[in-house]
Scaffold this active site. Structure first.
Site, PDB file in Angstrom:
ATOM      1  N   HIS B  75       0.816  -1.219   0.000  1.00 19.40           N
ATOM      2  CA  HIS B  75       0.000   0.000   0.000  1.00 19.40           C
ATOM      3  C   HIS B  75       0.847   1.266   0.000  1.00 19.40           C
ATOM      4  CE1 HIS B  75      -3.643  -2.316   1.774  1.00 19.40           C
ATOM      5  NE2 HIS B  75      -3.490  -2.506   0.484  1.00 19.40           N
ATOM      6  N   ILE B  82       1.112   7.030   0.490  1.00 20.58           N
ATOM      7  CA  ILE B  82       0.578   5.924   1.276  1.00 20.58           C
ATOM      8  C   ILE B  82      -0.907   5.792   1.004  1.00 20.58           C
ATOM      9  CG2 ILE B  82       0.343   4.970   3.594  1.00 20.58           C
ATOM     10  CD1 ILE B  82       2.429   7.127   4.427  1.00 20.58           C
ATOM     11  N   CYS B  83      -1.330   4.570   0.769  1.00 24.40           N
ATOM     12  CA  CYS B  83      -2.740   4.327   0.526  1.00 24.40           C
ATOM     13  C   CYS B  83      -3.311   3.734   1.807  1.00 24.40           C
ATOM     14  CB  CYS B  83      -2.818   3.366  -0.657  1.00 24.40           C
ATOM     15  SG  CYS B  83      -4.341   2.547  -0.874  1.00 24.40           S
ATOM     16  N   LEU B  84      -3.785   4.635   2.685  1.00 26.52           N
ATOM     17  CA  LEU B  84      -4.254   4.197   4.001  1.00 26.52           C
ATOM     18  C   LEU B  84      -5.594   4.869   4.253  1.00 26.52           C
ATOM     19  CD1 LEU B  84      -3.683   2.752   6.689  1.00 26.52           C
ATOM     20  CD2 LEU B  84      -2.466   4.767   7.444  1.00 26.52           C
ATOM     21  N   PHE B 137      -8.294   6.110  -3.822  1.00 25.79           N
ATOM     22  CA  PHE B 137      -7.700   4.782  -3.732  1.00 25.79           C
ATOM     23  C   PHE B 137      -8.814   3.778  -3.556  1.00 25.79           C
ATOM     24  CE2 PHE B 137      -3.977   7.156  -2.004  1.00 25.79           C
ATOM     25  CZ  PHE B 137      -3.132   6.835  -3.046  1.00 25.79           C
TER      26      PHE B 137
END
Ligand SMILES: [Zn+2]
Ligand SMILES: [Zn+2]
Ligand SMILES: [Zn+2]
Ligand SMILES: [Zn+2]
Ligand SMILES: [Zn+2]
Ligand SMILES: [Zn+2]
Ligand SMILES: [Zn+2]
Lengths: 433, 144
Positions: B75, B82-84, B137
């Site tokens: 991620h 950051i894909c959070l 995302f």
């Protein structure tokens, strides 16, 4: 007068205040990290400042009804309740510094009283100069009774520095470089602004024992202090206290971190049901691609159409029923298999029995045919032997019969051979046929 | 930010309220992140904490005295984005703090076992010019 009125209406921003007393962490708004200011309570019992909550709602697009609690994400249903009076009182009782402490106000007071202190009593609040042309501010206490501008520069008579008229009083009393004072220890006269440095080195000045932070009350002259510190029991205990303190500090820290980790984990756990619901919404579409028995899906469909059923429990019971259906199917299949197995072996056995019987019939038929052939051949054999012994003229006949003669001879030579028994049998068989 | 920070997290830069930098370390023995320190950059908008800060990893080259690589994670794009979920506008909650975000990212690294970048990483890195917050995302799996 206009200026004064307008400024007295200015609200003190309670979030920028300097909080001096320690307060319970639970009194702190999790959004602005200040003790609650005009707090409200949600249905889940989480409390936030009204203002903090409002700004969170304003930036939330999906409508007030759907706004989730920022702490636990349960729905608020748009319901905001009052908090107990006790909580308000506890927050308002926390001690703060006067917002004009930098101007010189030493006041420390309960937060609830700050507004009235600033409005009415604080002597250090800067207010606009009464002179319209002047854009400077004057502390309230310095305001001249005749309301004239005090921002013109005047020269100090003793040190020659230029100071504003409003600051002149403070200057001559405190800050002027020419001011002298006497050391309280050795009675030497020093400049006021270097008194601190002098006291640090003055042998006569009184210093507290270095164990004062552990409770030693001794305050002695530097010379005597050395002697005291050799005998002071609290100094011997000092390292032990230090170690204890640092231990407590590190334990405190550990607890705090564990609590935070716990909160993070709790939040993650509280998200799981919603993830499950999402999965439930995705699953039926995904499943329809793979061949499924129609009745195994029906429970989830009926559940999904009933909104009153908790979705996450619906999801898990759907999975359970699916599992149960599959288990039954497997049991049914294994039963059918054993059944089939039994039937197949029965069929094989029947078939082989029938074939055995047929074989027996065929065998006996073959035997009877062989015997009939013997029976039919025997007269001809005898006839041939008789012809050979009758005359040499019949050489052609001998040569043809010679081929068969050893056969016949062997059958006669062995009395126990099949041929001999065949002969005796053939008699009986012949009559029977 | 008050008091002590949790282990493995430290402030590098916090002079103003626009940008902070934090160093984080993975504390357990995850072989993917051992003996490395990573640098996070927080950019706060005027509406923080009501709206999420922009958080991404930044890279400091190996040759420097304080090398800070971009951690490998399914991620985390190789440009540090950051894909959070909790950093998106939808997943953010104003009760989050720099500290709690750092801890979440720390545990996101701790739990990871896949030595890979997100799918389409090289395309994303070379073509994306949007700000992380504006990217939709697709949060493909469970509880990151
Ligand atoms: Zn608040
Ligand atoms: Zn709540
Ligand atoms: Zn005051
Ligand atoms: Zn003036
Ligand atoms: Zn002077
Ligand atoms: Zn002295
Ligand atoms: Zn002492």
């Amino acid at each position: 007068m206009m200026d004064l009125d307008r400024e007295s209406e200015e609200l003190v921003d309670l979030r920028t205040l300097d909080y001096v007393s320690k307060y319970d962490e639970h009194l702190m708004c999790p959004i602005c990290h200040c003790p609650f200011i005009r707090p409200v309570r949600l249905q889940c019992d989480h409390v936030f400042c009204q203002k903090c909550l409002n700004s969170a709602i304003t930036s939330f697009d999906a409508g007030l009804q759907n706004f989730p609690c920022p702490s636990c994400r349960t729905s608020t249903n748009g319901i905001f309740m009052n908090v107990p009076r006790l909580l308000l009182n506890m927050c308002d009782d926390i001690r703060v510094k006067c917002p004009f402490s930098e101007e010189g106000c030493m006041e420390i007071l309960p937060r609830g009283h700050v507004q009235s202190h600033v409005d009415k009593y604080c002597e250090y609040r800067p207010i606009h100069c009464p002179e319209q042309a002047c854009d400077k501010k004057t502390r309230k206490k310095n305001m001249s009774p005749d309301r004239r501008c005090l921002h013109g520069l005047t020269r100090c008579g003793t040190c020659g520095e230029d100071v504003m008229e409003q600051d002149l009083e403070d200057h001559t009393r405190e800050l002027c470089l020419s001011l002298r004072t006497t050391c309280p220890g050795c009675a030497a006269t020093v400049f006021r602004n270097s008194l601190k440095e002098h006291i640090d080195t003055c042998p006569e000045a009184v210093h507290p024992c270095s164990a004062s932070k552990f409770g030693c009350a001794a305050k002695l002259k530097r010379v005597d202090l050395g002697f005291h510190e050799q005998n002071c029991p609290l100094i011997t205990m000092g390292p032990f206290f230090e170690a204890q303190n640092s231990r407590i500090d590190s334990l405190d820290m550990t607890i705090r971190h564990l609590r935070q980790r716990n909160e993070i984990l709790e939040e993650a756990v509280s998200k799981i049901p919603s993830t499950l619901v999402d999965a439930a919404q995705l699953l039926p579409e995904g499943r329809s691609v793979s061949p499924t028995r129609p009745h195994s899906r029906s429970p989830s469909q009926t559940r999904a159409s009933d909104p009153s059923v908790d979705r996450s429990s619906g999801m898990s019971s759907y999975l359970l029923s699916l599992h149960e259906a599959l288990r039954e199917e497997v049991a049914g299949l294994s039963l059918a298999l054993t059944d089939l197995d039994a039937r197949a072996s029965m069929a094989v056995m029947n078939e082989s029995l029938r074939i055995k019987e047929d074989m027996a019939h065929t065998n006996s038929a073959v035997n009877s045919i062989r015997m009939q052939i013997h029976w039919l051949m025997n007269p001809r054999l005898h006839q041939g032997q008789r012809a050979a012994s009758a005359g040499p003229g019949a050489t052609r006949g001998t040569s043809t019969l010679g081929l068969t003669s050893p056969n016949a001879g062997s059958s006669n030579a062995h009395p126990s051979g099949p041929g001999s028994r065949g002969l005796s049998d053939s008699g009986r068989e012949g009559t029977k046929l | 930010m008050q008091g002590h920070l949790p282990p493995g997290i430290s402030i590098v830069k916090s002079e103003n309220f626009e940008e902070w930098q934090m160093d984080i370390k993975v504390l357990d023995a995850n072989p993917l992140y051992q003996n490395e320190i990573y640098r996070l950059k927080f950019t706060f908008g005027s509406k923080y904490p009501i709206e999420p800060p922009e958080v991404q990893f930044i890279e400091i080259p190996r040759s420097s005295e304080t090398p800070r690589p971009i951690p490998i994670h399914p991620h985390i794009y190789s440009n540090g984005i950051i894909c959070l979920d909790l950093l998106s506008s939808a997943g953010w909650s104003p009760v989050q703090t720099v500290e709690s975000v750092c801890m979440s990212i720390q545990s996101m690294l701790t739990a990871n076992t896949r030595n890979e970048r997100p799918p389409g990483d090289s395309d994303f890195v070379s073509y994306n010019r949007r700000r992380p917050r504006d990217i939709n995302f697709f949060y493909d799996d469970d509880n990151v």
